[in-house]
Design a protein around this motif. Sequence first.
Motif, mmCIF file in Angstrom:
data_model
loop_
_atom_site.group_PDB
_atom_site.id
_atom_site.type_symbol
_atom_site.label_atom_id
_atom_site.label_comp_id
_atom_site.label_asym_id
_atom_site.label_seq_id
_atom_site.Cartn_x
_atom_site.Cartn_y
_atom_site.Cartn_z
ATOM 1 N N LEU A 79 0.823 -1.315 0.104
ATOM 2 C CA LEU A 79 -0.146 -0.016 -0.076
ATOM 3 C C LEU A 79 0.780 1.198 0.051
ATOM 4 C CD1 LEU A 79 -3.198 0.017 0.056
ATOM 5 C CD2 LEU A 79 -2.814 1.052 2.335
ATOM 6 N N GLN A 80 2.191 0.976 0.545
ATOM 7 C CA GLN A 80 3.072 2.339 0.419
ATOM 8 C C GLN A 80 3.427 2.862 -0.941
ATOM 9 O OE1 GLN A 80 5.813 1.141 3.573
ATOM 10 N NE2 GLN A 80 4.749 2.129 4.817
ATOM 11 N N LYS A 81 3.430 1.817 -1.945
ATOM 12 C CA LYS A 81 3.756 2.164 -3.161
ATOM 13 C C LYS A 81 2.532 2.831 -3.905
ATOM 14 C CE LYS A 81 7.019 -1.679 -3.170
ATOM 15 N NZ LYS A 81 7.684 -2.516 -3.727
ATOM 16 N N PRO A 82 3.049 4.056 -4.553
ATOM 17 C CA PRO A 82 1.962 4.719 -5.319
ATOM 18 C C PRO A 82 1.159 3.965 -6.475
ATOM 19 C CG PRO A 82 4.149 6.036 -4.947
ATOM 20 C CD PRO A 82 4.346 4.588 -4.624
ATOM 21 N N VAL A 83 1.827 3.226 -6.964
ATOM 22 C CA VAL A 83 1.163 2.497 -8.227
ATOM 23 C C VAL A 83 0.145 1.348 -7.660
ATOM 24 C CG1 VAL A 83 2.937 0.334 -8.263
ATOM 25 C CG2 VAL A 83 1.532 1.257 -10.199
ATOM 26 N N TYR A 84 0.243 0.988 -6.380
ATOM 27 C CA TYR A 84 -0.841 0.137 -5.854
ATOM 28 C C TYR A 84 -1.788 0.883 -5.479
ATOM 29 C CZ TYR A 84 2.205 -3.905 -6.593
ATOM 30 O OH TYR A 84 3.123 -4.579 -6.933
ATOM 31 N N GLN A 85 -1.615 2.158 -4.959
ATOM 32 C CA GLN A 85 -2.696 3.063 -4.301
ATOM 33 C C GLN A 85 -3.658 3.496 -5.772
ATOM 34 O OE1 GLN A 85 -0.227 6.459 -2.836
ATOM 35 N NE2 GLN A 85 0.758 5.088 -1.501
ATOM 36 N N LEU A 86 -2.749 3.846 -6.707
ATOM 37 C CA LEU A 86 -3.736 4.096 -8.037
ATOM 38 C C LEU A 86 -4.549 2.931 -8.368
ATOM 39 C CD1 LEU A 86 -2.503 5.702 -11.086
ATOM 40 C CD2 LEU A 86 -3.341 3.390 -11.454
ATOM 41 N N LEU A 87 -3.900 1.765 -8.337
ATOM 42 C CA LEU A 87 -4.875 0.646 -8.783
ATOM 43 C C LEU A 87 -5.907 0.559 -7.953
ATOM 44 C CD1 LEU A 87 -1.928 -1.963 -9.766
ATOM 45 C CD2 LEU A 87 -3.433 -0.774 -11.568
ATOM 46 N N ILE A 88 -5.673 0.294 -6.583
ATOM 47 C CA ILE A 88 -6.757 0.040 -5.577
ATOM 48 C C ILE A 88 -7.810 1.038 -5.673
ATOM 49 C CG2 ILE A 88 -7.205 0.034 -3.060
ATOM 50 C CD1 ILE A 88 -4.574 -1.243 -2.687
ATOM 51 N N THR A 89 -7.668 2.445 -5.896
ATOM 52 C CA THR A 89 -8.583 3.377 -5.746
ATOM 53 C C THR A 89 -9.101 3.550 -7.176
ATOM 54 O OG1 THR A 89 -6.863 5.109 -6.197
ATOM 55 C CG2 THR A 89 -7.455 5.109 -4.047
ATOM 56 N N PHE A 143 7.917 12.637 -6.958
ATOM 57 C CA PHE A 143 7.776 12.690 -8.299
ATOM 58 C C PHE A 143 7.098 11.484 -8.930
ATOM 59 C CE2 PHE A 143 11.406 15.402 -7.567
ATOM 60 C CZ PHE A 143 10.975 16.389 -8.245
ATOM 61 N N ILE A 144 7.210 10.061 -8.586
ATOM 62 C CA ILE A 144 6.428 9.156 -9.011
ATOM 63 C C ILE A 144 5.051 9.209 -8.852
ATOM 64 C CG2 ILE A 144 5.842 6.596 -8.454
ATOM 65 C CD1 ILE A 144 8.746 6.260 -8.145
ATOM 66 N N SER A 145 4.545 9.912 -7.708
ATOM 67 C CA SER A 145 3.230 10.173 -7.423
ATOM 68 C C SER A 145 2.464 11.089 -8.194
ATOM 69 C CB SER A 145 3.012 10.457 -5.831
ATOM 70 O OG SER A 145 3.242 9.434 -4.873
ATOM 71 N N ILE A 146 3.240 12.098 -8.746
ATOM 72 C CA ILE A 146 2.933 13.207 -9.435
ATOM 73 C C ILE A 146 2.714 12.462 -10.863
ATOM 74 C CG2 ILE A 146 3.040 15.470 -10.728
ATOM 75 C CD1 ILE A 146 2.432 15.388 -7.527
ATOM 76 N N GLY A 147 3.655 11.581 -11.282
ATOM 77 C CA GLY A 147 3.497 11.107 -12.683
ATOM 78 C C GLY A 147 2.141 10.395 -12.541
ATOM 79 N N LEU A 148 2.047 9.481 -11.539
ATOM 80 C CA LEU A 148 0.859 8.658 -11.344
ATOM 81 C C LEU A 148 -0.477 9.315 -11.485
ATOM 82 C CD1 LEU A 148 2.563 5.615 -9.417
ATOM 83 C CD2 LEU A 148 1.798 5.447 -11.850
#
Length: 124
Positions: free
Chosen positions: A5-15, A64-69
């Motif tokens: 859950l701490q990885k932004p990509v998984y936050q994106l996928l879950i939401t 930066f990963i979060s903004i890109g995602l």
Amino acid sequence: MLSLLQKPVYQLLITQMLSILAMVIYRPNDVNATWTVAGLFYFLFIIINSILVWPATSPWLYFFISIGLSIVYLLISWLVCAGTIRLFNLKGSGESSMVFLVIIYHPASIMFVMLIKWIYYKLF
């Protein structure tokens, strides 16, 4: 589970999955309701993403990963909303798509949490 859950990509996928599930269950009755549901889940993504910068070992990389995602999230949401609108043949102006303007708060919210973390560790 928490490390995923701490990885932004998984936050994106879950939401994003929750957003799609909500649209299937809720079945919006017009275009504006569709965009509003998608926007609320995007706001949830921003909140979760901003809070979880705290335990990040490399906060600037996370930023930066979060903004890109976040931009990827908007593109996926646009596809999901367009598909939902066509699938259910919804009518409306679509003015609620402006809800995604909250993207301007995403970098500020992450940086705010980073500032609080920095102050916390400087004091304690």
